[in-house]
Design an enzyme around this catalytic site. Sequence first.
Site, PDB file in Angstrom:
ATOM      1  N   THR A 163      -8.342   1.497 -10.751  1.00 31.97           N
ATOM      2  CA  THR A 163      -9.490   1.116  -9.916  1.00 31.97           C
ATOM      3  C   THR A 163      -9.844   2.234  -8.924  1.00 31.97           C
ATOM      4  O   THR A 163      -8.985   2.953  -8.439  1.00 31.97           O
ATOM      5  CB  THR A 163      -9.198  -0.172  -9.132  1.00 31.97           C
ATOM      6  OG1 THR A 163      -7.939  -0.042  -8.478  1.00 31.97           O
ATOM      7  CG2 THR A 163      -9.160  -1.355 -10.075  1.00 31.97           C
ATOM      8  N   ASP A 180       2.823   2.863  -8.576  1.00 29.65           N
ATOM      9  CA  ASP A 180       1.642   2.576  -7.743  1.00 29.65           C
ATOM     10  C   ASP A 180       1.227   3.811  -6.954  1.00 29.65           C
ATOM     11  O   ASP A 180       0.773   3.716  -5.822  1.00 29.65           O
ATOM     12  CB  ASP A 180       1.909   1.383  -6.806  1.00 29.65           C
ATOM     13  CG  ASP A 180       0.649   0.901  -6.084  1.00 29.65           C
ATOM     14  OD1 ASP A 180      -0.460   1.223  -6.556  1.00 29.65           O
ATOM     15  OD2 ASP A 180       0.782   0.224  -5.050  1.00 29.65           O
ATOM     16  N   MET A 220      -6.008 -19.478   2.147  1.00 32.47           N
ATOM     17  CA  MET A 220      -4.771 -19.947   1.525  1.00 32.47           C
ATOM     18  C   MET A 220      -5.122 -20.873   0.364  1.00 32.47           C
ATOM     19  O   MET A 220      -5.521 -22.017   0.563  1.00 32.47           O
ATOM     20  CB  MET A 220      -3.918 -20.689   2.577  1.00 32.47           C
ATOM     21  CG  MET A 220      -2.722 -21.424   2.014  1.00 32.47           C
ATOM     22  SD  MET A 220      -1.506 -20.351   1.205  1.00 32.47           S
ATOM     23  CE  MET A 220      -0.622 -21.566   0.196  1.00 32.47           C
TER      24      MET A 220
HETATM   25 CA    CA Z   1      -2.138  -0.302  -5.974  1.00 30.14          CA
END
Ligand code: CA
Length: 708
Positions: A260, A325, A675
Amino acid sequence: MKHGLISVLASLLVFGACSPAETAAPAPEQTGAIAGNADAIKVNAGDWPLHGRTYDESRHSPLDAINTETVADLGLAWYHDMDTRRGQEATPIVIDGVIYVTSAWSKVHAFDARTGDLLWQYDPEVPGEWAVRGCCDVVNRGVAYHDGKIFFGTFDGRLIALNATDGSPVWEIDTITDRDKFYSITGAPRVVKGRVLIGNGGGEFGVRGYVSAYDAQTGELDWRFYTVPGNPDAPFENPILEMAAETWTGEWWKLGGGGTVWDSMAYDAELDLLYIGVGNGSPWNPKFRSPEGGDNLFLSSIVALRPDTGEYVWHFQTTPGDQWDFTATQQMILADMEIEGAPRKVLMQAPKNGFFYVIDRETGAFISAKPFVPVTWADGVDQETGRPNIVPEAFYHNTGKPWEGTPGPMGAHNWHSMSFDPHTGLVYLPAQVLGFPYISDEAFEASELTVNLGVDLEAIGLPNNQAVRDTVRRSLGGHLLAWDPVAQKEVWRVEHGGPWNGGTLATAGGLVFQGDRNGDFSAYKSETGEKLWSQSVQTGVVAAPVTYELDGEQYVAILAGWGGIVPLLLGELSHNEDGPQVNRSRLLVYKLGGTETLPEPYDVSRARVPAPPSFGTPEEIDLGAGIYARYCSGCHGDTAVSGGVLPDLRWSYALGDEDTWMLITRDGGLKDVGMVGFGAELGDDDLNAVRAYVTHRAHESGVADLGE
Ligand code: CA
């Protein structure tokens, strides 16, 4: 249960270790009118009209009235309290005496930049339940301005154009290709040559990344560039994706692949190149993404595109086959500098992986890279190709062992903006030392309600031993780092005592401005790091300051408000010595001789209800711990200790009231405030096990009796 792996802790401990006339800048395209492009914009010295002030994203201002001599007289001119108590990550835009800034939940505000009078505001009414579709708080990093319009993305994936004068809507479009998938928007759009550019978040949830270009006048989609290939049985949307697909194996498209474009872009008008920063692989664990290996282009890459067409020009991949990541979405700064006796047009990036990269922005050729914090996943970078020499232990997906690496997914540097001062030649970046235990989740199954990492979150919680918890917390580091990109070495640093500090601003006044996790906003001498000025803003700062000039008077503005992934996920590890930082969200504006003062800090404490007696069998509590780690810890904090932004569940009234607990956790009774209910994936026994676990944690951590 595998909580409290000593090796995990040991690892964390180890890792604790302008216009041309305005400046003599060596990079003429940094300031003033941008040459070579009829559609380029004129940047007035007194404005901050783009996310990074100029297209090169250097975040350097030629203003110098506030300087090393005068900064001691800097005082508050005005402030405005925001109407949310979530993380505030936006960079304000300042044009013609108006400040445009977003707050959490993608709300837009326009202020008179002199007085702080609110001119208008716009709430896109993001559904509260969309909060669970983002990894890292309901944040927004700001607006873009073009031709009388303000553009911004919403957390639920819309791109909206407003009339800059009165905030009335002009157009609104949906940027999400599949609304069943967990796409979001947190980044600021950029406008280049009449097109609004925006990417998405979602790399932790199983999406496919892309960047889209919309006509600024109409909102019509002009082009879209997918950063990772889709199913090869379908036609590739772009010829370069055929090449990219050769670097993937297995059925990567089924879980999206990731990649992304959730934050950074930059533009060089002379070369007519748009640079996008591409995110991590999804899932993180390549065993479930590309099991036979491969570089997985264009994950963790800087990609250069033609802004008119989205046509691919070149790429540089910082982390081939990313499984940690290690996004390359971090800020990119364009500058011209002399390297080994030759003038170079460079692009600089300090991505999550801990290496500071300098590459040729015309060709994408590697120039140099050096670690700017302790790095354990790679033993340096090949000085010819720029490829990292990855140590075998880091491949946790096929070693069968935990990899206790640093940096971790929160990065050696994250989205927090850095700045470049052409006078000192230094980059000022918010660096952090923050490892992570990567453990392959061999039982991984994709979830439709929470993150899909392929990494075992259940195994990494801290143990209850307070001395150990304190030691690990104190081992985490964060500092303002002044980095020489030519010599690739540190010049000075200012320690902040922990990670997640604010972005930076460099000015021709010889100053670097930064807010920090401790609630202070400060100015440092850009040559030495000497602190020359500081004031409390009563909350942690993660966003970056800007500066502007009106009627010959210079101002500095900063959006404050603690939040984002570190306080949400890390919980107690994000605390200061005296407990969690708090969120008070406000825009603050300073000027020389400013005499405004902040009110007494307003109360942000929540009602604390004593916990009921502990209940449940050890097996139930253990089950609850695992479910908590996967479904709850991302927002409410590791081992049920909140980082201070969202409620600490150990004091929840609902612990002692099963009906209320089910109403909230199963049925989504609080979905409007973020939530959601998890009844679609978790049964009543699961949810009661979480209730038993949190109650157990309240007693175990000694807070069960600490009521109101
Ligand atoms: Ca990430």
